[in-house]
Design a protein around this motif. Structure first.
Motif, short mmCIF file in Angstrom:
data_model
loop_
_atom_site.label_atom_id
_atom_site.label_comp_id
_atom_site.label_asym_id
_atom_site.label_seq_id
_atom_site.Cartn_x
_atom_site.Cartn_y
_atom_site.Cartn_z
N GLN A 20 -28.24 61.53 2.56
CA GLN A 20 -27.73 62.68 1.83
C GLN A 20 -26.78 63.49 2.69
O GLN A 20 -25.71 63.92 2.24
CB GLN A 20 -28.89 63.56 1.35
CG GLN A 20 -29.68 62.98 0.20
CD GLN A 20 -30.80 63.89 -0.25
OE1 GLN A 20 -31.13 64.87 0.41
NE2 GLN A 20 -31.40 63.57 -1.38
N GLN A 21 -27.15 63.71 3.93
CA GLN A 21 -26.32 64.53 4.81
C GLN A 21 -25.02 63.84 5.18
O GLN A 21 -24.00 64.50 5.42
CB GLN A 21 -27.12 64.91 6.06
CG GLN A 21 -28.26 65.86 5.73
CD GLN A 21 -29.11 66.23 6.93
OE1 GLN A 21 -29.31 65.44 7.84
NE2 GLN A 21 -29.63 67.44 6.93
N GLY B 161 -24.00 55.91 0.36
CA GLY B 161 -24.55 55.35 -0.88
C GLY B 161 -24.63 56.37 -1.98
O GLY B 161 -25.62 56.46 -2.69
N ALA B 162 -23.56 57.19 -2.14
CA ALA B 162 -23.51 58.24 -3.16
C ALA B 162 -24.68 59.21 -3.00
O ALA B 162 -25.12 59.84 -3.94
CB ALA B 162 -23.51 57.63 -4.56
N GLY B 163 -25.18 59.32 -1.77
CA GLY B 163 -26.22 60.29 -1.50
C GLY B 163 -27.63 59.81 -1.78
O GLY B 163 -28.58 60.53 -1.53
N ASP B 164 -27.79 58.60 -2.34
CA ASP B 164 -29.14 58.15 -2.64
C ASP B 164 -29.69 57.20 -1.58
O ASP B 164 -30.84 56.82 -1.63
CB ASP B 164 -29.22 57.51 -4.04
CG ASP B 164 -28.42 56.21 -4.15
OD1 ASP B 164 -28.10 55.60 -3.12
OD2 ASP B 164 -28.12 55.82 -5.28
N GLU C 112 -29.68 72.07 15.78
CA GLU C 112 -29.80 70.71 16.28
C GLU C 112 -30.58 70.70 17.59
O GLU C 112 -30.51 71.63 18.37
CB GLU C 112 -28.41 70.10 16.44
CG GLU C 112 -27.72 69.94 15.08
CD GLU C 112 -26.27 69.61 15.22
OE1 GLU C 112 -25.87 69.19 16.32
OE2 GLU C 112 -25.53 69.77 14.25
N GLN C 113 -31.32 69.62 17.83
CA GLN C 113 -32.26 69.57 18.94
C GLN C 113 -31.79 68.62 20.02
O GLN C 113 -31.30 67.53 19.73
CB GLN C 113 -33.63 69.11 18.43
CG GLN C 113 -34.20 69.92 17.27
CD GLN C 113 -34.66 71.29 17.67
OE1 GLN C 113 -34.80 71.59 18.85
NE2 GLN C 113 -34.90 72.15 16.70
N GLY D 99 -27.35 71.27 4.75
CA GLY D 99 -26.63 70.00 4.77
C GLY D 99 -26.84 69.15 3.54
O GLY D 99 -26.67 67.94 3.58
N GLY D 100 -27.25 69.77 2.43
CA GLY D 100 -27.36 69.03 1.18
C GLY D 100 -28.67 68.31 0.97
O GLY D 100 -28.76 67.47 0.07
#
Length: 312
Positions: free
Chosen positions: A70-71, A75-78, A150-151, A300-301
């Protein structure tokens, strides 16, 4: 388009696979069962490559894979698959292991800044390294990262080793300092003296989920066949619950466990009566922990609902 090809189902060939075995042996499950001893991370790769249709694996691995997709808008977010069902309700106990002759590793706290062995990047063994670091307070935000979330890695090196056997060899050779794997799968090797147990950590979520490739969406029989798979799994689980001695016999003869360990494991595990669907709150809480641990980034979505194809 309908297909006569059996569903290709990826699974980890451990004691948790027993109800799946019963579903095929006793209840007519029509599927090609494909073993992935290296775990969930490898199944994610296979799902995206179109090599399997369904995967039964660890919650944290699936959620981490979908969250990163997703971030990155892969793959279209999936991410190539979605979560369709729940396979195990109980948390997973991860044993923390080192080599048999590594006296410098005396406790879990001595692992900070060491070399962690993982099966694959994004696998459960990788994700749990960050969950462990979060619980221990080893995570430090990276300066100048923009978001401030971020880590920095809590480990000197992350060593990718693919399989449980290679992980065991690596902590004895010094290639890695420690790794994490399911407790009962590891116990045989503690008992034999091949590796040494340093500690344990439990997942903060129910441990196993079922996912289906988004490639099935274009097949008119895709949803029906996944539903049939889960109905057969429900029957396999009911058989497992009603026939514990058969389960012990299978685990102790066909899989890599002693009869004593099989019986002890049965006391700790609970499968659902119905595998269909996922509690969205489990996915939300998993995302929250993975963000806190630095595996995913806040914002980030990230969308838990988009990871789920079927809700409970």
């Amino acid at each position: 388009m309908a297909s006569t090809q059996p569903l290709r189902v990826g699974y980890v060939p451990e004691h948790f696979s027993t109800p799946l075995h019963f579903a095929r042996k006793h209840y007519g499950l029509d599927a090609e069962l494909i073993a992935f001893p290296s775990g969930t991370g490898h199944m994610i790769t296979a799902l995206r490559a179109g090599e399997i249709d369904v995967g039964i694996g660890l919650t944290e691995g699936w959620v981490a894979g979908l969250g990163k997709a997703q971030q990155q808008q892969e793959g279209a977010g999936d991410g190539g698959f979605r979560i369709v069902g729940t396979y195990v309700e109980t948390p997973l106990c991860w044993a923390i292991s080192t080599g048999a002759n590594r006296p410098e590793i005396s406790s879990v706290d001595s692992l900070q800044g060491s070399k962690i062995g993982v099966s694959r990047i994004g696998s459960g063994s990788y994700v749990m390294g960050y969950v462990l670091a979060d619980e221990r307070g080893w995570l430090v935000p990276t300066a100048g990262a923009g978001t401030g979330r971020e880590q920095a890695s809590p480990y000197a090196e992350t060593v990718v080793l693919d399989t449980f056997a290679k992980l065991r060899a690596a902590v004895n050779s010094g290639e890695a300092d420690f790794f994490m794997w399911e407790h009962f799968t590891s116990k045989k090797y503690f008992d034999s003296g091949e590796i040494r147990r340093v500690g344990e950590i439990y997942t903060p979520w129910s441990s196993w989920k079922i996912v289906a490739s988004t490639g099935l969406d274009g097949r008119e029989d895709g949803a029906r066949r996944v539903e049939d798979l889960m109905e057969r799994l429900n029957q396999g689980i009911a058989h497992f619950n009603a026939n514990q001695e058969e389960a012990v016999a299978y685990i102790s003869t066909e899989l890599d466990y002693s009869e004593e360990d099989a019986r002890e494991w049965l006391k700790t595990v609970r499968f659902p009566e119905r595998t269909q669907g996922v509690d969205p709150e489990v996915i939300v809480s998993t995302i929250d922990v993975l963000c806190k641990a630095g595996v995913l980034s806040l914002g980030g979505g990230l969308d838990a609902s988009a990871m789920i194809a079927k809700k409970r």
